[in-house]
Write a protein that holds these residues in place. Structure first.
Motif, short mmCIF file in Angstrom:
data_model
loop_
_atom_site.label_atom_id
_atom_site.label_comp_id
_atom_site.label_asym_id
_atom_site.label_seq_id
_atom_site.Cartn_x
_atom_site.Cartn_y
_atom_site.Cartn_z
N LEU A 71 -7.25 7.73 9.39
CA LEU A 71 -6.66 7.07 8.22
C LEU A 71 -5.26 6.55 8.54
CD1 LEU A 71 -6.65 6.41 5.12
CD2 LEU A 71 -5.68 8.68 4.78
N VAL A 72 -4.46 7.39 9.18
CA VAL A 72 -3.07 7.01 9.49
C VAL A 72 -3.06 5.84 10.48
CG1 VAL A 72 -0.94 7.84 10.59
CG2 VAL A 72 -2.16 9.30 8.97
N LEU A 73 -3.91 5.95 11.49
CA LEU A 73 -3.99 4.89 12.50
C LEU A 73 -4.47 3.56 11.92
CD1 LEU A 73 -5.16 5.87 15.91
CD2 LEU A 73 -6.35 3.92 14.97
N ARG A 74 -5.51 3.63 11.09
CA ARG A 74 -6.07 2.40 10.49
C ARG A 74 -5.09 1.78 9.49
NH1 ARG A 74 -10.17 1.04 13.86
NH2 ARG A 74 -11.20 2.96 14.44
N THR A 75 -4.33 2.63 8.82
CA THR A 75 -3.35 2.13 7.86
C THR A 75 -2.26 1.36 8.62
OG1 THR A 75 -3.83 4.01 6.43
CG2 THR A 75 -1.82 2.78 5.95
N ALA A 76 -1.83 1.91 9.74
CA ALA A 76 -0.80 1.24 10.56
C ALA A 76 -1.33 -0.09 11.10
CB ALA A 76 -0.39 2.15 11.71
N GLU A 77 -2.59 -0.07 11.53
CA GLU A 77 -3.21 -1.28 12.08
C GLU A 77 -3.29 -2.37 11.00
OE1 GLU A 77 -7.15 -1.30 14.73
OE2 GLU A 77 -7.55 -0.72 12.66
N LEU A 111 -1.81 2.44 2.15
CA LEU A 111 -0.69 1.54 2.49
C LEU A 111 0.53 1.92 1.66
CD1 LEU A 111 -2.41 -1.98 2.69
CD2 LEU A 111 -1.12 -0.89 4.55
N LEU A 112 0.31 2.16 0.36
CA LEU A 112 1.43 2.54 -0.52
C LEU A 112 2.02 3.89 -0.11
CD1 LEU A 112 -0.09 1.57 -4.00
CD2 LEU A 112 1.64 0.31 -2.72
N PHE A 113 1.16 4.81 0.32
CA PHE A 113 1.62 6.16 0.69
C PHE A 113 2.46 6.15 1.97
CE2 PHE A 113 -0.64 9.92 -1.42
CZ PHE A 113 -0.79 9.26 -2.62
N HIS A 114 2.24 5.15 2.82
CA HIS A 114 2.90 5.16 4.14
C HIS A 114 3.98 4.11 4.34
CE1 HIS A 114 -0.89 7.40 4.99
NE2 HIS A 114 -0.05 8.15 5.67
N LEU A 119 3.09 -3.56 -0.30
CA LEU A 119 2.44 -4.30 -1.38
C LEU A 119 3.39 -4.38 -2.58
CD1 LEU A 119 -0.99 -2.41 -1.28
CD2 LEU A 119 -0.60 -4.75 -0.45
N LYS A 120 3.38 -5.53 -3.24
CA LYS A 120 4.20 -5.67 -4.45
C LYS A 120 3.48 -5.03 -5.64
CE LYS A 120 6.29 -9.47 -6.99
NZ LYS A 120 6.37 -10.94 -7.00
#
Ligand code: MLT
Length: 201
Positions: A71-77, A111-114, A119-120
Protein backbone atom coordinates in the motif's frame (compact mmCIF):
# COMPACT_ATOMS: atom_id res chain seq x y z
CA UNK A 1 0.37 3.49 -15.40
CA UNK A 2 -2.47 2.75 -17.82
CA UNK A 3 -4.74 5.78 -17.83
CA UNK A 4 -7.02 8.05 -19.82
CA UNK A 5 -6.85 11.82 -19.92
CA UNK A 6 -9.43 14.13 -21.41
CA UNK A 7 -9.16 17.88 -21.45
CA UNK A 8 -12.25 19.60 -20.08
CA UNK A 9 -13.87 22.76 -21.41
CA UNK A 10 -13.30 24.66 -18.17
CA UNK A 11 -9.59 24.85 -17.45
CA UNK A 12 -10.20 26.46 -14.06
CA UNK A 13 -12.43 23.58 -12.84
CA UNK A 14 -10.70 20.88 -10.77
CA UNK A 15 -9.24 17.95 -12.68
CA UNK A 16 -11.13 14.83 -11.61
CA UNK A 17 -8.85 11.90 -10.84
CA UNK A 18 -10.77 8.62 -11.06
CA UNK A 19 -10.05 5.39 -9.20
CA UNK A 20 -12.19 2.32 -9.97
CA UNK A 21 -13.16 -0.56 -7.67
CA UNK A 22 -11.47 -4.00 -7.65
CA UNK A 23 -11.87 -5.65 -11.05
CA UNK A 24 -12.63 -2.39 -12.81
CA UNK A 25 -10.82 -0.33 -15.40
CA UNK A 26 -10.11 3.32 -16.11
CA UNK A 27 -13.39 3.50 -18.07
CA UNK A 28 -15.74 2.58 -15.18
CA UNK A 29 -16.08 5.95 -13.47
CA UNK A 30 -16.14 8.13 -16.61
CA UNK A 31 -19.97 8.48 -16.46
CA UNK A 32 -19.67 9.61 -12.82
CA UNK A 33 -17.16 12.32 -13.75
CA UNK A 34 -19.57 13.63 -16.37
CA UNK A 35 -22.32 13.89 -13.74
CA UNK A 36 -20.19 15.46 -11.00
CA UNK A 37 -18.41 18.09 -13.11
CA UNK A 38 -19.10 17.88 -16.87
CA UNK A 39 -16.61 20.63 -17.79
CA UNK A 40 -13.65 19.22 -15.81
CA UNK A 41 -10.58 17.58 -17.24
CA UNK A 42 -10.44 13.92 -16.29
CA UNK A 43 -7.48 11.73 -15.42
CA UNK A 44 -8.61 8.15 -14.91
CA UNK A 45 -6.05 5.60 -13.75
CA UNK A 46 -6.13 1.81 -13.85
CA UNK A 47 -4.80 0.04 -10.79
CA UNK A 48 -1.59 -1.75 -11.68
CA UNK A 49 -1.86 -4.65 -9.24
CA UNK A 50 -3.67 -7.77 -10.44
CA UNK A 51 -5.63 -10.05 -8.09
CA UNK A 52 -6.68 -13.13 -10.07
CA UNK A 53 -6.72 -10.96 -13.18
CA UNK A 54 -8.66 -8.14 -11.49
CA UNK A 55 -6.99 -4.71 -11.48
CA UNK A 56 -6.69 -2.89 -8.13
CA UNK A 57 -4.39 -0.30 -6.63
CA UNK A 58 -2.56 -2.32 -3.96
CA UNK A 59 -2.31 -5.89 -2.74
CA UNK A 60 -4.45 -7.32 0.03
CA UNK A 61 -4.03 -10.44 2.11
CA UNK A 62 -7.81 -10.97 2.39
CA UNK A 63 -10.98 -8.90 2.05
CA UNK A 64 -10.31 -5.73 4.03
CA UNK A 65 -6.84 -6.86 5.20
CA UNK A 66 -4.27 -4.83 3.33
CA UNK A 67 -0.65 -5.55 2.50
CA UNK A 68 0.65 -2.42 4.18
CA UNK A 69 4.09 -2.46 2.60
CA UNK A 70 2.56 -2.69 -0.86
CA UNK A 71 0.00 0.00 0.00
CA UNK A 72 2.76 2.45 0.96
CA UNK A 73 4.79 1.65 -2.15
CA UNK A 74 1.81 1.91 -4.52
CA UNK A 75 0.69 5.16 -2.91
CA UNK A 76 4.15 6.65 -3.51
CA UNK A 77 4.13 5.39 -7.10
CA UNK A 78 0.72 6.94 -7.68
CA UNK A 79 1.75 10.24 -6.09
CA UNK A 80 4.70 10.41 -8.49
CA UNK A 81 2.40 9.55 -11.39
CA UNK A 82 0.08 12.46 -10.47
CA UNK A 83 3.07 14.83 -10.42
CA UNK A 84 4.21 13.62 -13.84
CA UNK A 85 0.71 13.63 -15.36
CA UNK A 86 0.09 17.24 -14.28
CA UNK A 87 3.24 18.28 -16.15
CA UNK A 88 2.56 16.06 -19.16
CA UNK A 89 -1.03 17.29 -19.66
CA UNK A 90 -0.52 20.88 -18.52
CA UNK A 91 -3.11 20.81 -15.71
CA UNK A 92 -2.74 22.53 -12.33
CA UNK A 93 -1.32 20.01 -9.86
CA UNK A 94 -2.91 21.84 -6.95
CA UNK A 95 -6.41 21.46 -8.40
CA UNK A 96 -6.97 17.69 -8.34
CA UNK A 97 -10.15 16.21 -6.86
CA UNK A 98 -10.33 12.42 -6.63
CA UNK A 99 -13.38 10.26 -7.15
CA UNK A 100 -12.83 6.71 -5.93
CA UNK A 101 -15.06 3.72 -5.33
CA UNK A 102 -14.21 0.90 -2.92
CA UNK A 103 -10.57 -0.10 -3.54
CA UNK A 104 -10.26 3.15 -5.52
CA UNK A 105 -11.59 5.12 -2.54
CA UNK A 106 -9.05 3.33 -0.35
CA UNK A 107 -6.08 4.35 -2.50
CA UNK A 108 -7.38 7.94 -2.65
CA UNK A 109 -7.68 7.91 1.16
CA UNK A 110 -4.14 6.54 1.31
CA UNK A 111 -2.90 9.49 -0.78
CA UNK A 112 -4.49 11.79 1.83
CA UNK A 113 -2.96 9.77 4.69
CA UNK A 114 0.57 10.03 3.27
CA UNK A 115 0.83 13.31 1.33
CA UNK A 116 -0.46 16.71 2.48
CA UNK A 117 -0.75 18.29 -0.97
CA UNK A 118 -1.82 15.27 -2.98
CA UNK A 119 -5.48 16.19 -3.49
CA UNK A 120 -7.54 19.36 -3.07
CA UNK A 121 -10.60 17.25 -2.44
CA UNK A 122 -11.84 13.70 -2.58
CA UNK A 123 -15.15 11.95 -3.14
CA UNK A 124 -14.74 8.59 -1.42
CA UNK A 125 -17.49 6.10 -2.19
CA UNK A 126 -17.43 3.30 0.41
CA UNK A 127 -13.88 3.76 1.73
CA UNK A 128 -12.11 2.01 4.60
CA UNK A 129 -9.32 3.18 6.91
CA UNK A 130 -6.27 2.53 4.67
CA UNK A 131 -3.74 2.38 7.49
CA UNK A 132 -3.62 2.82 11.26
CA UNK A 133 -1.01 4.10 13.68
CA UNK A 134 0.54 6.82 11.52
CA UNK A 135 0.49 10.59 11.88
CA UNK A 136 -1.41 12.13 9.00
CA UNK A 137 -0.06 15.21 7.21
CA UNK A 138 -1.94 18.51 7.65
CA UNK A 139 -5.09 18.46 5.52
CA UNK A 140 -6.34 21.97 6.34
CA UNK A 141 -7.32 22.87 2.78
CA UNK A 142 -8.79 19.50 1.86
CA UNK A 143 -12.50 18.78 1.49
CA UNK A 144 -13.65 15.15 1.67
CA UNK A 145 -17.02 13.58 0.88
CA UNK A 146 -17.57 10.09 2.23
CA UNK A 147 -20.45 8.06 0.82
CA UNK A 148 -21.30 5.07 2.98
CA UNK A 149 -23.93 2.35 3.25
CA UNK A 150 -25.50 1.62 6.62
CA UNK A 151 -25.65 -2.05 5.56
CA UNK A 152 -22.27 -2.24 3.87
CA UNK A 153 -20.72 -5.61 4.80
CA UNK A 154 -17.23 -4.42 3.78
CA UNK A 155 -17.08 -0.97 5.41
CA UNK A 156 -18.71 -0.91 8.84
CA UNK A 157 -20.31 2.17 10.33
CA UNK A 158 -17.54 2.29 12.96
CA UNK A 159 -14.81 2.18 10.32
CA UNK A 160 -16.48 4.93 8.28
CA UNK A 161 -16.68 7.12 11.37
CA UNK A 162 -13.10 6.29 12.32
CA UNK A 163 -11.92 7.36 8.86
CA UNK A 164 -13.89 10.62 9.08
CA UNK A 165 -12.44 11.45 12.48
CA UNK A 166 -8.85 10.65 11.45
CA UNK A 167 -9.23 12.99 8.47
CA UNK A 168 -10.95 15.67 10.58
CA UNK A 169 -8.20 15.48 13.21
CA UNK A 170 -5.72 16.26 10.42
CA UNK A 171 -7.75 19.36 9.52
CA UNK A 172 -9.85 18.11 6.59
CA UNK A 173 -13.41 19.30 6.10
CA UNK A 174 -15.32 15.98 5.99
CA UNK A 175 -18.97 15.32 5.08
CA UNK A 176 -20.47 11.87 5.48
CA UNK A 177 -23.49 10.85 3.43
CA UNK A 178 -25.33 7.71 4.57
CA UNK A 179 -27.33 5.43 2.31
CA UNK A 180 -29.47 2.59 3.61
CA UNK A 181 -27.89 0.26 1.08
CA UNK A 182 -24.78 -1.94 1.14
CA UNK A 183 -21.49 -1.63 -0.74
CA UNK A 184 -23.05 -0.67 -4.07
CA UNK A 185 -22.96 2.86 -5.42
CA UNK A 186 -26.47 4.27 -5.73
CA UNK A 187 -27.87 7.16 -7.77
CA UNK A 188 -28.81 9.08 -4.63
CA UNK A 189 -25.23 8.80 -3.35
CA UNK A 190 -23.89 10.15 -6.65
CA UNK A 191 -26.42 13.01 -6.47
CA UNK A 192 -25.25 13.82 -2.93
CA UNK A 193 -21.61 13.79 -4.07
CA UNK A 194 -22.48 16.09 -6.98
CA UNK A 195 -24.24 18.56 -4.67
CA UNK A 196 -21.24 18.45 -2.30
CA UNK A 197 -18.87 19.11 -5.24
CA UNK A 198 -20.96 22.08 -6.37
CA UNK A 199 -20.91 23.54 -2.83
CA UNK A 200 -17.16 23.15 -2.45
CA UNK A 201 -15.59 23.83 -5.88
C1 MLT B 1 -10.06 -3.20 -0.69
O1 MLT B 1 -9.42 -4.23 -0.82
O2 MLT B 1 -9.66 -2.09 -1.01
C2 MLT B 1 -11.41 -3.34 -0.09
O3 MLT B 1 -11.57 -4.62 0.42
C3 MLT B 1 -12.46 -2.97 -1.05
C4 MLT B 1 -12.50 -3.90 -2.21
O4 MLT B 1 -11.82 -3.68 -3.17
O5 MLT B 1 -13.25 -4.90 -2.13
Amino acid sequence: MIHLFSQGEDRSAPTLVLFHGTGGTERDLLPLARIVSPASSVLSIRGNVLENGMPRYFRRLAEGIFDEEDLVLRTAELYQFLEDAARQYGVARDNFVAIGYSNGANIAASLLFHYGQSLKGAILHHPMVPRRGIKLPGLMDTAVFIGAGANDPICSREETEELASLLRDAGADVSIHWERSGHQLTKTEVDAATAWFERNF
